[in-house]
Design a protein around this motif. Structure first.
Motif, PDB file in Angstrom:
ATOM      1  N   TRP A  66       6.412   2.905  86.406  1.00  0.00           N
ATOM      2  CA  TRP A  66       5.695   1.779  87.006  1.00  0.00           C
ATOM      3  C   TRP A  66       5.620   1.930  88.518  1.00  0.00           C
ATOM      4  CZ3 TRP A  66       2.078  -1.386  86.373  1.00  0.00           C
ATOM      5  CH2 TRP A  66       1.918  -2.509  87.179  1.00  0.00           C
ATOM      6  N   ARG A  67       6.729   2.341  89.128  1.00  0.00           N
ATOM      7  CA  ARG A  67       6.729   2.555  90.584  1.00  0.00           C
ATOM      8  C   ARG A  67       5.787   3.696  90.952  1.00  0.00           C
ATOM      9  NH1 ARG A  67      13.258   2.296  91.326  1.00  0.00           N
ATOM     10  NH2 ARG A  67      13.441   0.019  91.260  1.00  0.00           N
ATOM     11  N   GLY A  68       5.809   4.768  90.172  1.00  0.00           N
ATOM     12  CA  GLY A  68       4.912   5.887  90.440  1.00  0.00           C
ATOM     13  C   GLY A  68       3.454   5.493  90.283  1.00  0.00           C
ATOM     14  N   PHE A  69       3.139   4.688  89.261  1.00  0.00           N
ATOM     15  CA  PHE A  69       1.766   4.230  89.064  1.00  0.00           C
ATOM     16  C   PHE A  69       1.308   3.379  90.242  1.00  0.00           C
ATOM     17  CE2 PHE A  69      -1.598   1.553  87.330  1.00  0.00           C
ATOM     18  CZ  PHE A  69      -2.409   2.510  86.740  1.00  0.00           C
ATOM     19  N   ARG A  70       2.233   2.639  90.841  1.00  0.00           N
ATOM     20  CA  ARG A  70       1.908   1.841  92.025  1.00  0.00           C
ATOM     21  C   ARG A  70       1.905   2.695  93.295  1.00  0.00           C
ATOM     22  NH1 ARG A  70       6.520  -1.543  91.839  1.00  0.00           N
ATOM     23  NH2 ARG A  70       6.071  -1.908  94.032  1.00  0.00           N
ATOM     24  N   ARG A  71       2.109   4.004  93.150  1.00  0.00           N
ATOM     25  CA  ARG A  71       2.140   4.971  94.245  1.00  0.00           C
ATOM     26  C   ARG A  71       3.326   4.744  95.176  1.00  0.00           C
ATOM     27  NH1 ARG A  71      -3.432   4.130  96.635  1.00  0.00           N
ATOM     28  NH2 ARG A  71      -2.872   2.032  96.045  1.00  0.00           N
ATOM     29  N   LYS A  72       4.430   4.275  94.606  1.00  0.00           N
ATOM     30  CA  LYS A  72       5.653   4.038  95.367  1.00  0.00           C
ATOM     31  C   LYS A  72       6.715   5.041  94.934  1.00  0.00           C
ATOM     32  CE  LYS A  72       4.121   0.400  97.470  1.00  0.00           C
ATOM     33  NZ  LYS A  72       3.846   0.441  98.893  1.00  0.00           N
ATOM     34  N   CYS A  73       7.751   5.161  95.724  1.00  0.00           N
ATOM     35  CA  CYS A  73       8.862   6.059  95.422  1.00  0.00           C
ATOM     36  C   CYS A  73       9.522   5.646  94.110  1.00  0.00           C
ATOM     37  CB  CYS A  73       9.879   6.005  96.556  1.00  0.00           C
ATOM     38  SG  CYS A  73      11.415   6.879  96.211  1.00  0.00           S
ATOM     39  N   PRO A  74       9.730   6.581  93.174  1.00  0.00           N
ATOM     40  CA  PRO A  74      10.370   6.213  91.914  1.00  0.00           C
ATOM     41  C   PRO A  74      11.846   5.853  92.075  1.00  0.00           C
ATOM     42  CG  PRO A  74       9.963   8.569  91.988  1.00  0.00           C
ATOM     43  CD  PRO A  74       9.321   7.974  93.204  1.00  0.00           C
ATOM     44  N   ASN A  75      12.452   6.258  93.167  1.00  0.00           N
ATOM     45  CA  ASN A  75      13.857   5.967  93.398  1.00  0.00           C
ATOM     46  C   ASN A  75      14.064   4.561  93.962  1.00  0.00           C
ATOM     47  OD1 ASN A  75      16.632   6.496  93.576  1.00  0.00           O
ATOM     48  ND2 ASN A  75      16.421   7.147  95.690  1.00  0.00           N
ATOM     49  N   CYS A  76      13.403   4.241  95.069  1.00  0.00           N
ATOM     50  CA  CYS A  76      13.634   2.946  95.732  1.00  0.00           C
ATOM     51  C   CYS A  76      12.515   1.940  95.488  1.00  0.00           C
ATOM     52  CB  CYS A  76      13.831   3.148  97.227  1.00  0.00           C
ATOM     53  SG  CYS A  76      12.353   3.701  98.110  1.00  0.00           S
ATOM     54  N   GLY A  77      11.321   2.397  95.154  1.00  0.00           N
ATOM     55  CA  GLY A  77      10.199   1.489  94.926  1.00  0.00           C
ATOM     56  C   GLY A  77       9.578   0.940  96.197  1.00  0.00           C
ATOM     57  N   GLU A  78       9.989   1.428  97.341  1.00  0.00           N
ATOM     58  CA  GLU A  78       9.491   0.912  98.615  1.00  0.00           C
ATOM     59  C   GLU A  78       8.568   1.898  99.335  1.00  0.00           C
ATOM     60  OE1 GLU A  78      10.048  -2.193  99.762  1.00  0.00           O
ATOM     61  OE2 GLU A  78      11.103  -2.547  97.880  1.00  0.00           O
ATOM     62  N   GLY A  79       9.018   3.115  99.497  1.00  0.00           N
ATOM     63  CA  GLY A  79       8.244   4.100 100.248  1.00  0.00           C
ATOM     64  C   GLY A  79       7.075   4.647  99.445  1.00  0.00           C
ATOM     65  N   ALA A  80       6.112   5.224 100.144  1.00  0.00           N
ATOM     66  CA  ALA A  80       4.925   5.780  99.496  1.00  0.00           C
ATOM     67  C   ALA A  80       5.204   7.199  99.000  1.00  0.00           C
ATOM     68  CB  ALA A  80       3.763   5.812 100.478  1.00  0.00           C
ATOM     69  N   VAL A  81       4.714   7.495  97.796  1.00  0.00           N
ATOM     70  CA  VAL A  81       4.815   8.847  97.263  1.00  0.00           C
ATOM     71  C   VAL A  81       3.669   9.699  97.790  1.00  0.00           C
ATOM     72  CG1 VAL A  81       4.690  10.226  95.147  1.00  0.00           C
ATOM     73  CG2 VAL A  81       6.011   8.150  95.174  1.00  0.00           C
ATOM     74  N   LEU A  82       2.502   9.097  97.950  1.00  0.00           N
ATOM     75  CA  LEU A  82       1.310   9.836  98.340  1.00  0.00           C
ATOM     76  C   LEU A  82       0.844   9.454  99.738  1.00  0.00           C
ATOM     77  CD1 LEU A  82      -0.753   9.338  95.067  1.00  0.00           C
ATOM     78  CD2 LEU A  82       0.687  11.275  95.638  1.00  0.00           C
ATOM     79  N   HIS A  83       0.184  10.393 100.382  1.00  0.00           N
ATOM     80  CA  HIS A  83      -0.551  10.114 101.615  1.00  0.00           C
ATOM     81  C   HIS A  83      -1.879  10.849 101.512  1.00  0.00           C
ATOM     82  CE1 HIS A  83       1.270  13.991 102.706  1.00  0.00           C
ATOM     83  NE2 HIS A  83       0.259  14.139 103.531  1.00  0.00           N
ATOM     84  N   SER A  84      -2.863  10.389 102.233  1.00  0.00           N
ATOM     85  CA  SER A  84      -4.212  10.962 102.248  1.00  0.00           C
ATOM     86  C   SER A  84      -4.747  11.192 100.842  1.00  0.00           C
ATOM     87  CB  SER A  84      -4.244  12.221 103.112  1.00  0.00           C
ATOM     88  OG  SER A  84      -4.289  13.403 102.431  1.00  0.00           O
ATOM     89  N   TYR A  85      -4.733  10.150 100.060  1.00  0.00           N
ATOM     90  CA  TYR A  85      -5.291  10.033  98.704  1.00  0.00           C
ATOM     91  C   TYR A  85      -4.488  10.766  97.637  1.00  0.00           C
ATOM     92  CZ  TYR A  85      -8.666   9.478  94.931  1.00  0.00           C
ATOM     93  OH  TYR A  85      -9.259   9.168  93.744  1.00  0.00           O
ATOM     94  N   LEU A  86      -4.342  12.099  97.697  1.00  0.00           N
ATOM     95  CA  LEU A  86      -3.657  12.808  96.622  1.00  0.00           C
ATOM     96  C   LEU A  86      -2.517  13.705  97.071  1.00  0.00           C
ATOM     97  CD1 LEU A  86      -6.483  13.906  94.175  1.00  0.00           C
ATOM     98  CD2 LEU A  86      -4.781  12.137  93.853  1.00  0.00           C
ATOM     99  N   LYS A  87      -2.216  13.766  98.344  1.00  0.00           N
ATOM    100  CA  LYS A  87      -1.143  14.643  98.807  1.00  0.00           C
ATOM    101  C   LYS A  87       0.203  13.939  98.650  1.00  0.00           C
ATOM    102  CE  LYS A  87      -3.994  17.087 102.035  1.00  0.00           C
ATOM    103  NZ  LYS A  87      -3.940  18.478 102.165  1.00  0.00           N
ATOM    104  N   VAL A  88       1.140  14.647  98.034  1.00  0.00           N
ATOM    105  CA  VAL A  88       2.473  14.086  97.814  1.00  0.00           C
ATOM    106  C   VAL A  88       3.301  14.286  99.074  1.00  0.00           C
ATOM    107  CG1 VAL A  88       4.560  14.220  96.398  1.00  0.00           C
ATOM    108  CG2 VAL A  88       2.325  14.549  95.348  1.00  0.00           C
ATOM    109  N   ASN A  89       3.968  13.232  99.521  1.00  0.00           N
ATOM    110  CA  ASN A  89       4.861  13.326 100.674  1.00  0.00           C
ATOM    111  C   ASN A  89       6.004  14.286 100.368  1.00  0.00           C
ATOM    112  OD1 ASN A  89       3.498  11.451 102.295  1.00  0.00           O
ATOM    113  ND2 ASN A  89       4.580   9.737 101.371  1.00  0.00           N
ATOM    114  N   ASP A  90       6.528  14.947 101.388  1.00  0.00           N
ATOM    115  CA  ASP A  90       7.676  15.822 101.192  1.00  0.00           C
ATOM    116  C   ASP A  90       8.924  15.036 100.821  1.00  0.00           C
ATOM    117  OD1 ASP A  90       6.256  18.129 101.644  1.00  0.00           O
ATOM    118  OD2 ASP A  90       6.716  18.176 103.788  1.00  0.00           O
ATOM    119  N   SER A  91       9.024  13.804 101.328  1.00  0.00           N
ATOM    120  CA  SER A  91      10.158  12.948 100.994  1.00  0.00           C
ATOM    121  C   SER A  91       9.753  11.490 101.178  1.00  0.00           C
ATOM    122  CB  SER A  91      11.369  13.282 101.871  1.00  0.00           C
ATOM    123  OG  SER A  91      11.072  13.009 103.216  1.00  0.00           O
TER     124      SER A  91
END
Length: 132
Positions: free
Chosen positions: A21-46
């Motif tokens: 659910w957190r991943g579908f919302r494009r949030k960090c699966p660990n904390c649910g706060e930070g963004a997993v993606l930037h610039s549409y489809l690029k995955v953040n390094d952390s």
């Protein structure tokens, strides 16, 4: 000790449903706060909040296949129903469904990419199993 610390030490899977659910919302699966993606489809390094590393993910073509699968299964039957019930002009039918397919694909693709990265995180795949 927290549940996440116990999970990391024992090597068992992390909770899948909240991670997806957190991943579908494009949030960090660990904390649910930070963004997993930037610039549409690029995955953040952390994660910018909890510093969970994402650089070793292997999402590759999975999100695109899932997007095609979902859009095709939704729009295909809908196309048949609309054609049989309303008999619109071919150009109108094409325009409506082209815009619908494109819009749904652009909406789903980054969300499914976040969900795939979250699935890998929850199942400790591709380097997510290392203790940090």
């Amino acid at each position: 000790m927290t549940d996440q610390t116990l999970t990391a030490e024992t090597g068992t899977d992390r909770p899948l449903r909240p991670a997806l659910w957190r991943g579908f919302r494009r949030k960090c699966p660990n904390c649910g706060e930070g963004a997993v993606l930037h610039s549409y489809l690029k995955v953040n390094d952390s994660c910018p909040v909890c510093k969970e590393a994402f650089h070793h993910h292997r999402a590759d073509d999975g999100p695109a296949y899932l997007t095609i699968l979902i859009v095709g299964h939704l729009m295909g039957p809908l196309l048949l129903v609309v054609f049989e019930a309303f008999r619109p002009e071919p150009l109108v039918l094409f325009t409506i469904f082209a815009v619908g397919c494109l819009s749904l694909s652009l909406y789903l693709l980054p969300r499914l990419k976040g969900a795939v990265v979250a699935f890998q995180w929850a199942r400790r795949m591709h380097g997510f199993d290392e203790l940090t």
